[in-house]
Design a protein around this motif. Structure first.
Motif, PDB file in Angstrom:
ATOM      1  N   ASP A 100       1.132  -1.403   0.188  1.00 41.97           N
ATOM      2  CA  ASP A 100       0.048   0.009   0.033  1.00 41.97           C
ATOM      3  C   ASP A 100       0.929   1.097   0.283  1.00 41.97           C
ATOM      4  O   ASP A 100       0.536   1.944  -1.149  1.00 41.97           O
ATOM      5  CB  ASP A 100      -1.050   0.202   0.821  1.00 41.97           C
ATOM      6  N   LEU A 101       2.129   1.550   0.847  1.00 45.58           N
ATOM      7  CA  LEU A 101       2.919   2.576   0.972  1.00 45.58           C
ATOM      8  C   LEU A 101       3.755   2.801  -0.657  1.00 45.58           C
ATOM      9  O   LEU A 101       3.490   4.038  -1.206  1.00 45.58           O
ATOM     10  CB  LEU A 101       4.104   2.166   2.052  1.00 45.58           C
ATOM     11  N   ALA A 102       3.823   1.362  -0.822  1.00 50.78           N
ATOM     12  CA  ALA A 102       4.725   1.517  -2.196  1.00 50.78           C
ATOM     13  C   ALA A 102       3.277   2.223  -3.504  1.00 50.78           C
ATOM     14  O   ALA A 102       4.115   3.240  -3.967  1.00 50.78           O
ATOM     15  CB  ALA A 102       5.135   0.387  -2.741  1.00 50.78           C
ATOM     16  N   THR A 103       2.596   1.967  -3.188  1.00 49.53           N
ATOM     17  CA  THR A 103       1.350   2.150  -4.477  1.00 49.53           C
ATOM     18  C   THR A 103       1.192   3.796  -3.918  1.00 49.53           C
ATOM     19  O   THR A 103       1.367   4.486  -5.441  1.00 49.53           O
ATOM     20  CB  THR A 103       0.598   1.555  -4.341  1.00 49.53           C
ATOM     21  N   GLU A 104       1.152   3.940  -2.974  1.00 55.71           N
ATOM     22  CA  GLU A 104       0.689   5.503  -2.417  1.00 55.71           C
ATOM     23  C   GLU A 104       1.957   6.265  -2.927  1.00 55.71           C
ATOM     24  O   GLU A 104       1.471   7.618  -2.928  1.00 55.71           O
ATOM     25  CB  GLU A 104       0.599   5.418  -1.241  1.00 55.71           C
ATOM     26  N   ILE A 105       3.424   5.893  -2.139  1.00 57.10           N
ATOM     27  CA  ILE A 105       4.204   7.409  -3.060  1.00 57.10           C
ATOM     28  C   ILE A 105       4.275   7.247  -4.816  1.00 57.10           C
ATOM     29  O   ILE A 105       4.808   7.967  -4.700  1.00 57.10           O
ATOM     30  CB  ILE A 105       5.403   6.490  -1.723  1.00 57.10           C
ATOM     31  N   GLU A 106       4.334   6.295  -5.002  1.00 57.88           N
ATOM     32  CA  GLU A 106       4.793   6.180  -6.626  1.00 57.88           C
ATOM     33  C   GLU A 106       3.091   6.920  -7.677  1.00 57.88           C
ATOM     34  O   GLU A 106       3.786   7.917  -7.780  1.00 57.88           O
ATOM     35  CB  GLU A 106       3.975   4.872  -7.807  1.00 57.88           C
TER      36      GLU A 106
END
Length: 379
Positions: free
Chosen positions: A285-291
Protein backbone atom coordinates in the motif's frame (compact mmCIF):
# COMPACT_ATOMS: atom_id res chain seq x y z
CA UNK A 1 9.09 9.81 -12.31
CA UNK A 2 12.33 8.02 -13.07
CA UNK A 3 11.13 6.90 -16.50
CA UNK A 4 10.09 10.44 -17.37
CA UNK A 5 13.31 12.20 -16.43
CA UNK A 6 15.33 13.70 -19.22
CA UNK A 7 18.85 12.44 -19.79
CA UNK A 8 20.23 15.56 -18.10
CA UNK A 9 17.94 15.16 -15.11
CA UNK A 10 18.89 11.50 -14.73
CA UNK A 11 22.57 12.48 -14.64
CA UNK A 12 21.75 15.20 -12.10
CA UNK A 13 19.92 12.70 -9.88
CA UNK A 14 22.87 10.31 -10.02
CA UNK A 15 25.27 13.10 -9.05
CA UNK A 16 23.13 14.23 -6.09
CA UNK A 17 22.76 10.66 -4.87
CA UNK A 18 26.51 10.13 -5.06
CA UNK A 19 27.11 13.36 -3.12
CA UNK A 20 24.59 12.38 -0.44
CA UNK A 21 26.05 8.90 -0.04
CA UNK A 22 29.58 10.24 0.19
CA UNK A 23 28.96 13.20 2.49
CA UNK A 24 26.13 12.02 4.76
CA UNK A 25 25.50 8.39 3.93
CA UNK A 26 26.03 7.11 7.47
CA UNK A 27 24.29 7.91 10.71
CA UNK A 28 27.64 8.97 12.19
CA UNK A 29 28.17 11.50 9.38
CA UNK A 30 24.65 12.89 9.71
CA UNK A 31 24.89 13.24 13.48
CA UNK A 32 28.16 15.12 13.14
CA UNK A 33 26.65 17.48 10.57
CA UNK A 34 23.38 18.11 12.42
CA UNK A 35 24.36 18.12 16.08
CA UNK A 36 22.67 14.79 16.63
CA UNK A 37 19.67 15.74 14.54
CA UNK A 38 19.01 19.17 16.07
CA UNK A 39 20.14 21.27 13.10
CA UNK A 40 18.53 20.92 9.68
CA UNK A 41 21.09 23.07 7.90
CA UNK A 42 24.89 22.77 7.74
CA UNK A 43 26.52 25.88 6.22
CA UNK A 44 29.72 24.08 5.23
CA UNK A 45 27.96 21.30 3.36
CA UNK A 46 25.60 23.84 1.84
CA UNK A 47 28.62 25.71 0.55
CA UNK A 48 29.80 22.58 -1.22
CA UNK A 49 26.43 22.29 -2.94
CA UNK A 50 26.93 25.88 -4.08
CA UNK A 51 30.38 25.08 -5.45
CA UNK A 52 28.82 22.34 -7.54
CA UNK A 53 26.40 24.90 -9.01
CA UNK A 54 23.32 23.11 -7.75
CA UNK A 55 21.75 25.88 -5.64
CA UNK A 56 20.93 27.88 -8.76
CA UNK A 57 19.20 24.96 -10.43
CA UNK A 58 16.09 26.97 -11.35
CA UNK A 59 17.52 30.50 -11.45
CA UNK A 60 18.40 32.42 -14.65
CA UNK A 61 21.87 32.03 -16.10
CA UNK A 62 22.42 35.81 -16.04
CA UNK A 63 22.56 35.61 -12.23
CA UNK A 64 24.80 32.55 -12.16
CA UNK A 65 22.04 29.94 -12.15
CA UNK A 66 21.58 26.92 -14.38
CA UNK A 67 18.45 28.23 -16.09
CA UNK A 68 16.47 25.10 -15.23
CA UNK A 69 12.77 24.89 -14.52
CA UNK A 70 10.52 24.06 -11.62
CA UNK A 71 10.74 20.34 -12.40
CA UNK A 72 14.54 20.48 -12.06
CA UNK A 73 14.31 22.13 -8.64
CA UNK A 74 11.75 19.53 -7.55
CA UNK A 75 14.12 16.73 -8.56
CA UNK A 76 16.90 18.35 -6.51
CA UNK A 77 14.70 18.77 -3.46
CA UNK A 78 13.42 15.22 -3.65
CA UNK A 79 16.89 13.73 -3.89
CA UNK A 80 18.49 15.86 -1.16
CA UNK A 81 15.59 14.99 1.12
CA UNK A 82 15.89 11.29 0.31
CA UNK A 83 19.64 11.46 0.92
CA UNK A 84 19.08 13.30 4.25
CA UNK A 85 21.39 16.10 3.15
CA UNK A 86 21.28 18.84 5.86
CA UNK A 87 20.40 21.62 3.43
CA UNK A 88 17.21 22.75 5.13
CA UNK A 89 17.80 26.35 4.12
CA UNK A 90 17.24 25.61 0.46
CA UNK A 91 13.44 25.37 0.55
CA UNK A 92 12.78 28.86 1.91
CA UNK A 93 15.68 30.22 -0.12
CA UNK A 94 14.41 29.04 -3.48
CA UNK A 95 10.82 30.11 -2.69
CA UNK A 96 12.01 33.62 -1.79
CA UNK A 97 14.43 33.73 -4.72
CA UNK A 98 11.63 33.07 -7.19
CA UNK A 99 9.72 36.03 -5.70
CA UNK A 100 12.74 38.31 -6.20
CA UNK A 101 13.17 36.99 -9.72
CA UNK A 102 9.55 37.67 -10.59
CA UNK A 103 8.82 40.90 -8.72
CA UNK A 104 12.13 42.42 -7.65
CA UNK A 105 13.85 45.39 -9.25
CA UNK A 106 16.97 44.90 -11.34
CA UNK A 107 19.05 46.07 -8.39
CA UNK A 108 17.37 43.64 -6.01
CA UNK A 109 17.82 40.73 -8.39
CA UNK A 110 21.50 41.56 -8.88
CA UNK A 111 21.98 41.85 -5.13
CA UNK A 112 20.09 38.73 -4.05
CA UNK A 113 20.11 36.04 -6.75
CA UNK A 114 23.89 35.65 -7.29
CA UNK A 115 24.22 35.33 -3.52
CA UNK A 116 21.69 32.49 -3.52
CA UNK A 117 23.76 30.66 -6.13
CA UNK A 118 26.86 31.16 -3.94
CA UNK A 119 25.16 29.72 -0.87
CA UNK A 120 23.29 32.56 0.85
CA UNK A 121 20.17 31.46 2.73
CA UNK A 122 16.92 33.43 2.48
CA UNK A 123 13.95 33.34 4.81
CA UNK A 124 10.31 34.41 4.43
CA UNK A 125 8.52 36.25 7.24
CA UNK A 126 4.72 36.07 6.97
CA UNK A 127 3.19 34.31 9.98
CA UNK A 128 2.49 36.16 13.24
CA UNK A 129 1.12 35.14 16.65
CA UNK A 130 -2.42 36.02 15.49
CA UNK A 131 -1.99 35.40 11.77
CA UNK A 132 -1.09 31.88 10.68
CA UNK A 133 -3.39 30.29 8.13
CA UNK A 134 -5.11 33.68 7.83
CA UNK A 135 -2.09 35.59 6.52
CA UNK A 136 -4.30 38.52 5.58
CA UNK A 137 -4.80 39.24 9.29
CA UNK A 138 -1.15 40.14 9.91
CA UNK A 139 -0.43 43.27 11.93
CA UNK A 140 3.29 43.89 11.48
CA UNK A 141 3.22 47.38 10.02
CA UNK A 142 5.50 49.35 7.72
CA UNK A 143 4.87 53.08 7.57
CA UNK A 144 6.48 55.41 5.07
CA UNK A 145 8.22 58.53 6.28
CA UNK A 146 8.34 61.94 4.61
CA UNK A 147 11.61 61.11 2.84
CA UNK A 148 10.17 57.90 1.38
CA UNK A 149 11.93 55.48 3.73
CA UNK A 150 10.04 52.80 5.66
CA UNK A 151 9.87 52.07 9.40
CA UNK A 152 8.76 48.57 10.40
CA UNK A 153 7.35 47.51 13.77
CA UNK A 154 5.96 44.13 14.77
CA UNK A 155 6.61 40.46 15.39
CA UNK A 156 6.81 37.44 13.14
CA UNK A 157 6.76 33.83 14.33
CA UNK A 158 7.46 30.33 13.04
CA UNK A 159 9.97 31.81 10.60
CA UNK A 160 12.02 29.00 9.11
CA UNK A 161 15.76 29.55 8.71
CA UNK A 162 15.77 33.15 9.96
CA UNK A 163 18.67 32.22 12.27
CA UNK A 164 20.92 31.37 9.34
CA UNK A 165 19.50 33.73 6.70
CA UNK A 166 21.35 36.58 5.06
CA UNK A 167 18.12 38.16 3.84
CA UNK A 168 14.46 38.01 4.80
CA UNK A 169 11.53 38.51 2.45
CA UNK A 170 9.22 40.37 4.79
CA UNK A 171 5.47 40.76 4.34
CA UNK A 172 4.09 43.74 6.26
CA UNK A 173 0.92 45.79 6.42
CA UNK A 174 1.02 49.10 4.53
CA UNK A 175 -2.72 49.66 4.08
CA UNK A 176 -5.98 48.97 5.88
CA UNK A 177 -7.57 46.61 3.34
CA UNK A 178 -7.15 43.02 4.58
CA UNK A 179 -5.61 41.65 1.41
CA UNK A 180 -5.01 44.82 -0.56
CA UNK A 181 -2.87 46.42 2.12
CA UNK A 182 0.12 44.06 2.21
CA UNK A 183 3.59 44.72 0.80
CA UNK A 184 6.76 42.68 0.38
CA UNK A 185 10.10 44.12 1.55
CA UNK A 186 13.72 43.11 1.15
CA UNK A 187 15.12 43.00 4.68
CA UNK A 188 18.83 42.23 5.22
CA UNK A 189 18.91 39.99 8.30
CA UNK A 190 21.47 42.14 10.14
CA UNK A 191 19.50 45.35 9.81
CA UNK A 192 19.45 47.23 13.16
CA UNK A 193 16.28 46.52 15.10
CA UNK A 194 15.92 42.90 13.88
CA UNK A 195 16.10 40.30 16.65
CA UNK A 196 15.86 36.56 15.94
CA UNK A 197 15.01 34.18 18.78
CA UNK A 198 14.91 30.43 18.20
CA UNK A 199 11.81 28.41 19.04
CA UNK A 200 12.58 25.00 20.53
CA UNK A 201 10.63 22.22 18.85
CA UNK A 202 10.76 18.43 18.80
CA UNK A 203 12.32 18.79 15.36
CA UNK A 204 15.28 20.78 16.67
CA UNK A 205 16.29 24.30 15.61
CA UNK A 206 14.45 25.32 12.46
CA UNK A 207 11.92 28.05 13.29
CA UNK A 208 12.18 31.40 15.01
CA UNK A 209 10.45 34.44 16.39
CA UNK A 210 11.54 37.61 14.62
CA UNK A 211 11.07 40.89 16.47
CA UNK A 212 11.18 44.13 14.46
CA UNK A 213 11.71 47.30 16.50
CA UNK A 214 12.06 50.64 14.71
CA UNK A 215 13.54 48.84 11.69
CA UNK A 216 14.40 51.39 9.01
CA UNK A 217 14.44 50.41 5.35
CA UNK A 218 15.13 52.54 2.29
CA UNK A 219 12.38 53.51 -0.12
CA UNK A 220 13.61 50.97 -2.68
CA UNK A 221 13.30 48.05 -0.25
CA UNK A 222 9.82 47.31 -1.63
CA UNK A 223 9.73 44.07 -3.62
CA UNK A 224 7.12 44.50 -6.34
CA UNK A 225 4.40 47.06 -5.73
CA UNK A 226 3.16 48.71 -2.54
CA UNK A 227 -0.09 47.09 -1.35
CA UNK A 228 0.25 44.32 -3.94
CA UNK A 229 1.82 41.76 -1.63
CA UNK A 230 -1.20 39.47 -1.46
CA UNK A 231 -1.41 39.02 -5.21
CA UNK A 232 2.34 38.43 -5.34
CA UNK A 233 2.07 35.81 -2.60
CA UNK A 234 -0.70 34.03 -4.48
CA UNK A 235 1.41 34.07 -7.65
CA UNK A 236 4.15 32.20 -5.80
CA UNK A 237 2.00 29.40 -4.42
CA UNK A 238 2.88 27.07 -7.29
CA UNK A 239 6.52 27.24 -6.23
CA UNK A 240 6.00 27.02 -2.50
CA UNK A 241 3.59 24.09 -2.50
CA UNK A 242 5.47 22.11 -5.11
CA UNK A 243 8.82 22.59 -3.40
CA UNK A 244 7.37 21.43 -0.09
CA UNK A 245 5.69 18.48 -1.83
CA UNK A 246 8.95 17.42 -3.45
CA UNK A 247 10.77 17.65 -0.14
CA UNK A 248 8.25 15.35 1.52
CA UNK A 249 8.15 12.99 -1.44
CA UNK A 250 11.86 12.43 -0.91
CA UNK A 251 11.29 11.84 2.80
CA UNK A 252 8.48 9.37 2.10
CA UNK A 253 10.78 7.42 -0.21
CA UNK A 254 13.50 7.36 2.45
CA UNK A 255 11.04 6.20 5.12
CA UNK A 256 9.84 3.42 2.85
CA UNK A 257 13.33 2.18 2.04
CA UNK A 258 14.39 2.25 5.70
CA UNK A 259 11.28 0.34 6.78
CA UNK A 260 11.62 -2.14 3.93
CA UNK A 261 15.23 -2.84 4.81
CA UNK A 262 14.25 -3.51 8.40
CA UNK A 263 11.32 -5.89 7.74
CA UNK A 264 13.45 -7.86 5.30
CA UNK A 265 16.10 -8.51 7.95
CA UNK A 266 14.21 -8.65 11.24
CA UNK A 267 13.10 -12.20 12.10
CA UNK A 268 10.37 -13.39 14.42
CA UNK A 269 8.79 -16.84 14.61
CA UNK A 270 11.62 -18.12 12.46
CA UNK A 271 11.22 -15.89 9.39
CA UNK A 272 11.53 -12.23 8.30
CA UNK A 273 8.64 -10.16 9.63
CA UNK A 274 8.11 -8.69 6.16
CA UNK A 275 7.02 -12.12 4.94
CA UNK A 276 3.88 -11.95 7.09
CA UNK A 277 0.84 -10.82 5.15
CA UNK A 278 0.00 -7.96 7.53
CA UNK A 279 3.32 -6.26 6.85
CA UNK A 280 3.58 -7.31 3.23
CA UNK A 281 0.26 -5.58 2.51
CA UNK A 282 1.37 -2.46 4.37
CA UNK A 283 4.48 -2.31 2.22
CA UNK A 284 2.43 -2.78 -0.94
CA UNK A 285 0.00 0.00 0.00
CA UNK A 286 2.78 2.44 0.88
CA UNK A 287 4.68 1.70 -2.30
CA UNK A 288 1.55 2.40 -4.34
CA UNK A 289 0.79 5.65 -2.50
CA UNK A 290 4.34 6.91 -2.93
CA UNK A 291 4.33 6.12 -6.63
CA UNK A 292 1.01 7.98 -7.07
CA UNK A 293 2.50 10.94 -5.22
CA UNK A 294 5.59 10.89 -7.38
CA UNK A 295 3.55 10.98 -10.58
CA UNK A 296 1.32 13.79 -9.27
CA UNK A 297 4.21 16.02 -8.18
CA UNK A 298 6.07 15.45 -11.42
CA UNK A 299 3.05 16.18 -13.59
CA UNK A 300 2.15 19.40 -11.77
CA UNK A 301 5.77 20.60 -11.98
CA UNK A 302 5.82 19.96 -15.72
CA UNK A 303 2.51 21.80 -16.15
CA UNK A 304 3.85 24.80 -14.24
CA UNK A 305 6.98 24.86 -16.40
CA UNK A 306 4.86 24.69 -19.54
CA UNK A 307 2.69 27.64 -18.42
CA UNK A 308 4.82 29.70 -16.00
CA UNK A 309 2.38 32.61 -15.79
CA UNK A 310 -0.62 30.47 -14.92
CA UNK A 311 -1.75 29.73 -11.37
CA UNK A 312 -2.43 26.09 -10.53
CA UNK A 313 -4.15 26.44 -7.15
CA UNK A 314 -5.97 23.12 -7.32
CA UNK A 315 -3.06 21.08 -8.61
CA UNK A 316 -0.39 22.66 -6.41
CA UNK A 317 -2.54 22.21 -3.32
CA UNK A 318 -3.23 18.59 -4.29
CA UNK A 319 0.50 17.94 -4.59
CA UNK A 320 1.28 19.51 -1.21
CA UNK A 321 -1.63 17.76 0.49
CA UNK A 322 -0.87 14.35 -0.97
CA UNK A 323 2.89 14.40 -0.44
CA UNK A 324 2.81 15.59 3.16
CA UNK A 325 0.00 13.25 4.21
CA UNK A 326 1.72 10.30 2.53
CA UNK A 327 5.02 11.16 4.23
CA UNK A 328 3.26 11.30 7.61
CA UNK A 329 1.46 8.03 6.99
CA UNK A 330 4.67 6.36 5.80
CA UNK A 331 6.53 7.44 8.94
CA UNK A 332 3.76 6.22 11.22
CA UNK A 333 3.55 2.92 9.37
CA UNK A 334 7.34 2.63 9.39
CA UNK A 335 7.46 3.09 13.14
CA UNK A 336 4.70 0.52 13.62
CA UNK A 337 6.48 -2.02 11.42
CA UNK A 338 9.75 -1.52 13.30
CA UNK A 339 8.07 -1.81 16.67
CA UNK A 340 10.09 -0.51 19.59
CA UNK A 341 13.16 -0.02 17.43
CA UNK A 342 11.30 2.57 15.39
CA UNK A 343 10.88 4.61 18.55
CA UNK A 344 14.53 4.56 19.55
CA UNK A 345 17.06 7.20 18.57
CA UNK A 346 19.36 4.41 17.37
CA UNK A 347 17.39 4.36 14.12
CA UNK A 348 16.32 7.23 11.87
CA UNK A 349 12.61 6.42 11.90
CA UNK A 350 11.74 8.59 14.90
CA UNK A 351 13.56 11.48 13.21
CA UNK A 352 11.61 10.83 10.01
CA UNK A 353 8.35 10.97 11.96
CA UNK A 354 9.18 14.32 13.54
CA UNK A 355 9.97 15.78 10.12
CA UNK A 356 6.89 14.32 8.47
CA UNK A 357 4.25 15.29 11.03
CA UNK A 358 5.02 19.01 10.93
CA UNK A 359 4.93 19.05 7.12
CA UNK A 360 1.14 18.82 7.24
CA UNK A 361 1.13 22.11 9.18
CA UNK A 362 3.70 24.45 7.62
CA UNK A 363 3.27 26.04 4.21
CA UNK A 364 -0.50 25.84 4.57
CA UNK A 365 -2.07 23.07 6.68
CA UNK A 366 -3.71 20.05 5.12
CA UNK A 367 -7.05 21.56 6.07
CA UNK A 368 -6.23 24.75 4.18
CA UNK A 369 -5.14 22.74 1.13
CA UNK A 370 -8.42 20.84 1.16
CA UNK A 371 -10.31 24.10 1.46
CA UNK A 372 -8.44 25.55 -1.53
CA UNK A 373 -9.12 22.45 -3.60
CA UNK A 374 -12.80 22.48 -2.66
CA UNK A 375 -13.19 26.12 -3.64
CA UNK A 376 -11.81 25.40 -7.12
CA UNK A 377 -14.85 23.17 -7.60
CA UNK A 378 -17.17 26.04 -6.73
CA UNK A 379 -17.87 24.88 -3.18
Amino acid sequence: MGSRLTEEQSAFVAAVRDFAKRECGTRQQRDALTGGGREAHHPGLYGRLAELGWLGVCLPEEYGGSGGGLADACVFLEETSYGMVPAGGFVTTVIAAKAYERFGTDRQRREVLPGVVRGDVLSIAMSEPEAGSDVGALRCRARQTADGAWVVEGQKTWISNAHCAKGILLVARTGEDKHGGLTMFHLPARTPGVEVRGIETMGGREVNDVFLTDVRLPADAVVGQVNDGWRQLMAGLNYERLFLASNMLGLARRVFDDALGYVREREQFGRPVGSFQALRHRVADLATEIECTRLLVREVALDCDAEPDRLFPREASMAKLKATEVAKRAALEGMQMMGGYGYTTEFDMERHLRAAVVSTVYGGTSEIQRDVIGKTYGL
